[in-house]
Design an enzyme around this catalytic site. Sequence first.
Site, mmCIF file in Angstrom:
data_model
loop_
_atom_site.group_PDB
_atom_site.id
_atom_site.type_symbol
_atom_site.label_atom_id
_atom_site.label_comp_id
_atom_site.label_asym_id
_atom_site.label_seq_id
_atom_site.Cartn_x
_atom_site.Cartn_y
_atom_site.Cartn_z
ATOM 1 N N ARG A 121 41.025 39.498 53.169
ATOM 2 C CA ARG A 121 40.370 39.138 54.400
ATOM 3 C C ARG A 121 41.513 39.051 55.581
ATOM 4 O O ARG A 121 42.055 37.890 56.037
ATOM 5 C CB ARG A 121 39.629 37.483 54.028
ATOM 6 C CG ARG A 121 38.417 37.212 54.550
ATOM 7 C CD ARG A 121 37.605 35.988 53.972
ATOM 8 N NE ARG A 121 36.492 35.914 53.919
ATOM 9 C CZ ARG A 121 36.097 34.718 53.674
ATOM 10 N NH1 ARG A 121 36.124 33.553 53.228
ATOM 11 N NH2 ARG A 121 33.714 35.188 53.786
ATOM 12 N N GLN A 126 38.462 42.466 59.642
ATOM 13 C CA GLN A 126 37.276 41.708 59.524
ATOM 14 C C GLN A 126 36.165 42.889 59.835
ATOM 15 O O GLN A 126 35.184 42.488 59.095
ATOM 16 C CB GLN A 126 37.779 40.963 61.367
ATOM 17 C CG GLN A 126 37.685 39.598 60.669
ATOM 18 C CD GLN A 126 37.987 38.795 62.261
ATOM 19 O OE1 GLN A 126 38.320 39.215 63.124
ATOM 20 N NE2 GLN A 126 38.294 37.414 61.635
ATOM 21 N N ASP A 129 34.725 43.191 56.331
ATOM 22 C CA ASP A 129 34.084 41.820 55.856
ATOM 23 C C ASP A 129 32.927 42.042 55.993
ATOM 24 O O ASP A 129 31.966 41.224 55.674
ATOM 25 C CB ASP A 129 35.093 41.082 56.408
ATOM 26 C CG ASP A 129 35.034 39.644 55.312
ATOM 27 O OD1 ASP A 129 33.941 39.777 54.389
ATOM 28 O OD2 ASP A 129 35.609 39.072 55.386
ATOM 29 N N SER A 132 31.962 38.033 55.080
ATOM 30 C CA SER A 132 31.666 37.442 55.377
ATOM 31 C C SER A 132 30.601 37.456 56.797
ATOM 32 O O SER A 132 29.668 36.429 56.976
ATOM 33 C CB SER A 132 33.166 37.624 57.268
ATOM 34 O OG SER A 132 34.419 37.012 56.345
ATOM 35 N N TYR A 227 42.041 31.540 51.531
ATOM 36 C CA TYR A 227 41.312 30.881 50.635
ATOM 37 C C TYR A 227 41.479 29.691 50.206
ATOM 38 O O TYR A 227 43.008 29.569 50.294
ATOM 39 C CB TYR A 227 40.960 31.819 49.621
ATOM 40 C CG TYR A 227 40.185 33.030 49.981
ATOM 41 C CD1 TYR A 227 38.629 32.790 50.373
ATOM 42 C CD2 TYR A 227 40.049 34.378 50.291
ATOM 43 C CE1 TYR A 227 38.856 34.435 50.522
ATOM 44 C CE2 TYR A 227 39.897 35.395 50.816
ATOM 45 C CZ TYR A 227 38.405 35.030 50.745
ATOM 46 O OH TYR A 227 37.256 36.833 50.722
HETATM 47 P P1 NAD Z 1 34.575 31.181 51.961
HETATM 48 O O1 NAD Z 1 35.759 30.993 50.755
HETATM 49 O O2 NAD Z 1 35.098 31.631 53.421
HETATM 50 O O3 NAD Z 1 34.321 29.529 52.146
HETATM 51 C C1 NAD Z 1 34.990 28.527 51.295
HETATM 52 C C2 NAD Z 1 34.931 27.414 51.729
HETATM 53 O O4 NAD Z 1 35.106 26.550 50.126
HETATM 54 C C3 NAD Z 1 36.279 27.155 51.929
HETATM 55 O O5 NAD Z 1 37.115 27.084 53.354
HETATM 56 C C4 NAD Z 1 37.652 26.420 50.027
HETATM 57 O O6 NAD Z 1 38.267 25.052 51.395
HETATM 58 C C5 NAD Z 1 36.190 25.338 50.287
HETATM 59 N N1 NAD Z 1 36.600 24.540 49.041
HETATM 60 C C6 NAD Z 1 36.533 25.415 48.433
HETATM 61 N N2 NAD Z 1 37.296 24.091 46.831
HETATM 62 C C7 NAD Z 1 36.463 23.208 47.176
HETATM 63 C C8 NAD Z 1 36.527 21.951 47.229
HETATM 64 N N3 NAD Z 1 36.471 21.370 45.894
HETATM 65 N N4 NAD Z 1 36.185 20.919 48.028
HETATM 66 C C9 NAD Z 1 35.333 21.440 49.410
HETATM 67 N N5 NAD Z 1 35.877 22.297 50.098
HETATM 68 C C10 NAD Z 1 35.786 23.157 48.821
HETATM 69 O O7 NAD Z 1 33.524 31.626 51.034
HETATM 70 P P2 NAD Z 1 32.039 31.479 52.160
HETATM 71 O O8 NAD Z 1 31.888 33.018 52.369
HETATM 72 O O9 NAD Z 1 31.576 30.685 53.152
HETATM 73 O O10 NAD Z 1 30.930 31.544 51.085
HETATM 74 C C11 NAD Z 1 30.756 29.789 50.737
HETATM 75 C C12 NAD Z 1 29.497 30.140 49.461
HETATM 76 O O11 NAD Z 1 28.163 31.156 49.663
HETATM 77 C C13 NAD Z 1 30.293 31.190 48.188
HETATM 78 O O12 NAD Z 1 29.617 30.929 46.779
HETATM 79 C C14 NAD Z 1 29.131 32.326 47.932
HETATM 80 O O13 NAD Z 1 29.005 33.045 46.962
HETATM 81 C C15 NAD Z 1 28.298 31.873 48.800
HETATM 82 N N6 NAD Z 1 27.190 33.066 49.172
HETATM 83 C C16 NAD Z 1 26.219 32.510 48.838
HETATM 84 C C17 NAD Z 1 24.844 33.586 50.229
HETATM 85 C C18 NAD Z 1 23.331 33.071 49.494
HETATM 86 O O14 NAD Z 1 22.643 33.402 49.385
HETATM 87 N N7 NAD Z 1 22.650 32.276 48.908
HETATM 88 C C19 NAD Z 1 25.132 34.448 50.691
HETATM 89 C C20 NAD Z 1 26.592 34.979 50.232
HETATM 90 C C21 NAD Z 1 26.898 33.953 50.445
#
Ligand code: NAD
Length: 380
Positions: A121, A126, A129, A132, A227
């Site tokens: 990342r 970007q 990615d 994202s 992250y």
């Molecule tokens: P990302 O790494 O950009 O964001 C994750 C965020 O969670 C970060 O800002 C981090 O600081 C925060 N975080 C970590 N631990 C935490 C805690 N204890 N309390 C509060 N915040 C906390 O990830 P992303 O790309 O935004 O993805 C987020 C989630 O969505 C992931 O689990 C990913 O697998 C999921 N996702 C799901 C789908 C779907 O279709 N369901 C599709 C894409 C991504």
Amino acid sequence: MIKVGVLKESGSEKRVILLPEGVRTLQEMKTAVWVEAGAGKEAYFQDGAYKEAGARIAEKGEIIENTSVIIKINPPTSEERNAMKEGTVLIAILQPLSNISLIDELAKKNITTFSLDCIPRTTRAQTMDVLSSMATVAGYKAVLLAASHLPTFFPMFITAAGTVTPAKVLILGAGVAGLQAIATARRLGAVVEVFDVRADVKEEVETLGAKFVEVEGAVDEARAGGYAVEQTGEFQQKQKQLIHNHAVKSDVIITAAQIPGKAAPKLISEETVDAMKPGSVIVDLAASSGGNCEVCKNNETIVKNGVTIIGESNLPATMPVDASKMLGKNIINFLKLIINKGELNLDFKDDIIKNTCITQNKEIINESVKNLFMKTAKTF
Ligand code: NAD
């Protein structure tokens, strides 16, 4: 001239990795493209459009036999793996840390694999990615799903029949998915509160019109490359309690918290779900990595004490047109990095190529995947 093959996805996957416009770009890069018949059909891109753009339409077997670079979204099926010849380059979203036996099999077959979810990342990466891009789709769709399950309005209304108060939305994790969820919920008129362990995101959250709820004592690690890192037990307890207090007043919760390479942090306990208002909705985006909510079930929608908990883990497939457009741009930008004047050009001094390449010359070459393989090899 190098030949790139686009395979049709299987099962309920509706997206395609390359659009007809991508075929044109690849031809300008002196690269021939073979597309499996029907590859774009579920995303409304017909074979005729690929043909018009200059692609050759063929059956799966012919493509695997005749092309040297195979691109797709999901890991190859056993049929596809069995047909792949030695030396093939495979580019897909392989999630190698969760699919270690598949990676071992591909290494043994001497397939050079690139996993698009391992693209770092960084600013330079970007445009490639895929995580994202797909998180953007998921964050948006999560809010729409929640709104369609919610028995109340999102926006405030003042009508002759009375005043409707706006929905209260709680978002856990303000990464790519969370930020998009905040923006979407705000556009629909909800009042939004947000938790994240990275204090950096406070400003961004507030710019989007949401309230950032801070929990003191979070471990923030600059070296984690933007992250989050795992938190202490004491912090987790404090955060869980505060989340509970806000959750019971919320109509919708979208959870999007993750720490790369770890199981999803458990932020919503079963007791919290039980204490929530009947009719409220939780969309757990982390369902596939164990869920941020204790009672969430991957790829299921369940109702507990009147609270709907949605654990859909492939939301991007529900918006195949724009999701495929974004993936198509990402893959073209990645191919531009590894194809030069119609030939494959793998420069392992480039950090994007180095991080993304998982297997080469019958070996697992990505460090973290190799380490996990060493630890788990005996179990399969
Ligand atoms: P990302 O790494 O950009 O964001 C994750 C965020 O969670 C970060 O800002 C981090 O600081 C925060 N975080 C970590 N631990 C935490 C805690 N204890 N309390 C509060 N915040 C906390 O990830 P992303 O790309 O935004 O993805 C987020 C989630 O969505 C992931 O689990 C990913 O697998 C999921 N996702 C799901 C789908 C779907 O279709 N369901 C599709 C894409 C991504």
